[in-house]
Design a protein around this motif. Structure first.
Motif, PDB file in Angstrom:
ATOM      1  N   ASN A 167       0.810  -1.221   0.000  1.00  0.00           N
ATOM      2  CA  ASN A 167       0.000   0.000   0.000  1.00  0.00           C
ATOM      3  C   ASN A 167       0.839   1.265   0.000  1.00  0.00           C
ATOM      4  O   ASN A 167       0.289   2.376  -0.080  1.00  0.00           O
ATOM      5  N   TYR A 168       2.159   1.124   0.105  1.00  0.00           N
ATOM      6  CA  TYR A 168       3.051   2.287   0.160  1.00  0.00           C
ATOM      7  C   TYR A 168       4.157   2.139  -0.878  1.00  0.00           C
ATOM      8  O   TYR A 168       5.313   2.474  -0.617  1.00  0.00           O
ATOM      9  N   GLY A 169       3.780   1.646  -2.047  1.00  0.00           N
ATOM     10  CA  GLY A 169       4.762   1.344  -3.065  1.00  0.00           C
ATOM     11  C   GLY A 169       4.899   2.402  -4.131  1.00  0.00           C
ATOM     12  O   GLY A 169       4.508   3.559  -3.957  1.00  0.00           O
ATOM     13  N   GLY A 170       5.482   1.978  -5.256  1.00  0.00           N
ATOM     14  CA  GLY A 170       5.693   2.880  -6.370  1.00  0.00           C
ATOM     15  C   GLY A 170       4.540   2.817  -7.355  1.00  0.00           C
ATOM     16  O   GLY A 170       3.445   2.336  -7.042  1.00  0.00           O
ATOM     17  N   ALA A 171       4.791   3.285  -8.565  1.00  0.00           N
ATOM     18  CA  ALA A 171       3.726   3.402  -9.561  1.00  0.00           C
ATOM     19  C   ALA A 171       3.025   2.079  -9.832  1.00  0.00           C
ATOM     20  O   ALA A 171       1.797   2.021  -9.938  1.00  0.00           O
ATOM     21  N   MET A 172       3.774   1.006  -9.952  1.00  0.00           N
ATOM     22  CA  MET A 172       3.152  -0.267 -10.289  1.00  0.00           C
ATOM     23  C   MET A 172       2.331  -0.848  -9.142  1.00  0.00           C
ATOM     24  O   MET A 172       1.499  -1.739  -9.348  1.00  0.00           O
TER      25      MET A 172
END
Length: 304
Positions: A279-284
């Motif tokens: 839930n706190y990742g990058g674009a993907m």
């Protein structure tokens, strides 16, 4: 003999003169790297996710076992060295790996002086309550791609994501006959407390791309979450669909939780767990959250 020795030397000198520094952008501004990095150390999970998505296998990243459980996608390629925790990576081992660049996020910002003694450092700060986190994730993905010479790969991945989101949106609309339910997405903190995803969160942004409105809007925060008591979910209408993220080690105990069983949407059957996605990742992570949320919603769609 002299001519034989001079020719390779001239070729080497010419190549060195032609190799210009690479100008890159990160959250701190513009930087000059001697060349496009090949050996990349990714010190945060969102960074590792994006580096792998761009087709680059990092030489090092932290907490691979926990990444596999909580982030799940993309899978960590063979050969990546686990260098400890995100907050306290093994700097000695990192130096031995001789990275061309070290890419970090905000949790490692205090380590910059030490990290810069090992290799050039790029910082991509995505999560901040003063901006749109999802858009920042996409912008940072493009910046990181440019730094790694992977601009074409980034645009291909973003285009594919947009197409996939449209496909999922159409599937949900068909399954719910165009009447999508309002959804509350959350993660358990304990059996009596939850983190509700609201404005500025990746899950809510992903749901919006699917055409789904929030059942319990929450104000924007740095990470897009607001902690609530579990019993507070009782104020939501029975027709709400509640989706909670895995992993949750105490999930089996929900069957005997009087608070959980008394919630209107639980009694109404409008609840499902969601496969792990960060839930706190990058674009993907937008895509991965959308896919697992759509899967959970399709599973509780009314029968036609």
């Amino acid at each position: 003999m002299m001519k034989t020795l001079i020719t390779p030397l001239l070729f080497t000198l010419s190549a060195a003169l032609l190799a210009a520094p690479v100008q890159v952008e990160d959250s701190r501004g513009s930087h000059s790297l001697p060349d496009v990095p090949q050996r990349v150390a990714a010190l945060n999970w969102d960074i590792a996710e994006q580096v792998i998505e761009l087709g680059v296998t990092p030489v090092a990243m932290p907490n691979i076992a926990d990444y596999t459980a909580w982030v799940a996608q993309p899978a960590v390629p063979e050969g990546v060295e686990d260098i400890g925790t995100r907050m306290e990576p093994n700097l000695e081992r990192l130096a031995q790996l001789q990275p061309d660049v070290i890419i970090i996020a905000s949790p490692q910002i205090d380590l910059v002086p030490k990290l810069e003694q090992i290799a050039p450092v790029l910082l991509y700060h995505t999560y901040n309550e003063s901006h749109d986190n999802a858009q920042a994730a996409i912008e940072n993905f493009r910046r990181m791609a440019a730094a790694l010479g992977k601009e074409a790969e980034a645009e291909q991945r973003l285009t594919a994501m947009s197409q996939r989101l449209n496909e999922l949106k159409a599937q949900l609309s068909e399954a719910y006959l165009g009447q999508l339910p309002r959804v509350v997405a959350f993660r358990f903190a304990s059996l009596t407390s939850v983190y509700v995803y609201g404005d500025n969160s990746i899950p809510q942004y992903a749901l919006a791309q699917l055409g789904v409105a929030p059942a319990w809007p929450q104000p924007a925060t740095q990470w897009g979450v607001t902690q609530k008591r579990l019993k507070a979910l009782g104020q939501l209408p029975a027709e709400t669909v509640a989706l909670y993220y895995q992993p949750f080690d105490e999930e089996a105990k929900l069957q005997t939780s009087k608070i959980w069983q008394a919630l209107p949407f639980v009694r109404n059957g409008g609840v499902n767990s969601v496969a792990p996605a960060w839930n706190y990742g990058g674009a993907m992570s937008i895509l991965y959250n959308a896919e697992v949320l759509a899967e959970a919603l399709l599973a509780v769609a009314p029968e036609k």
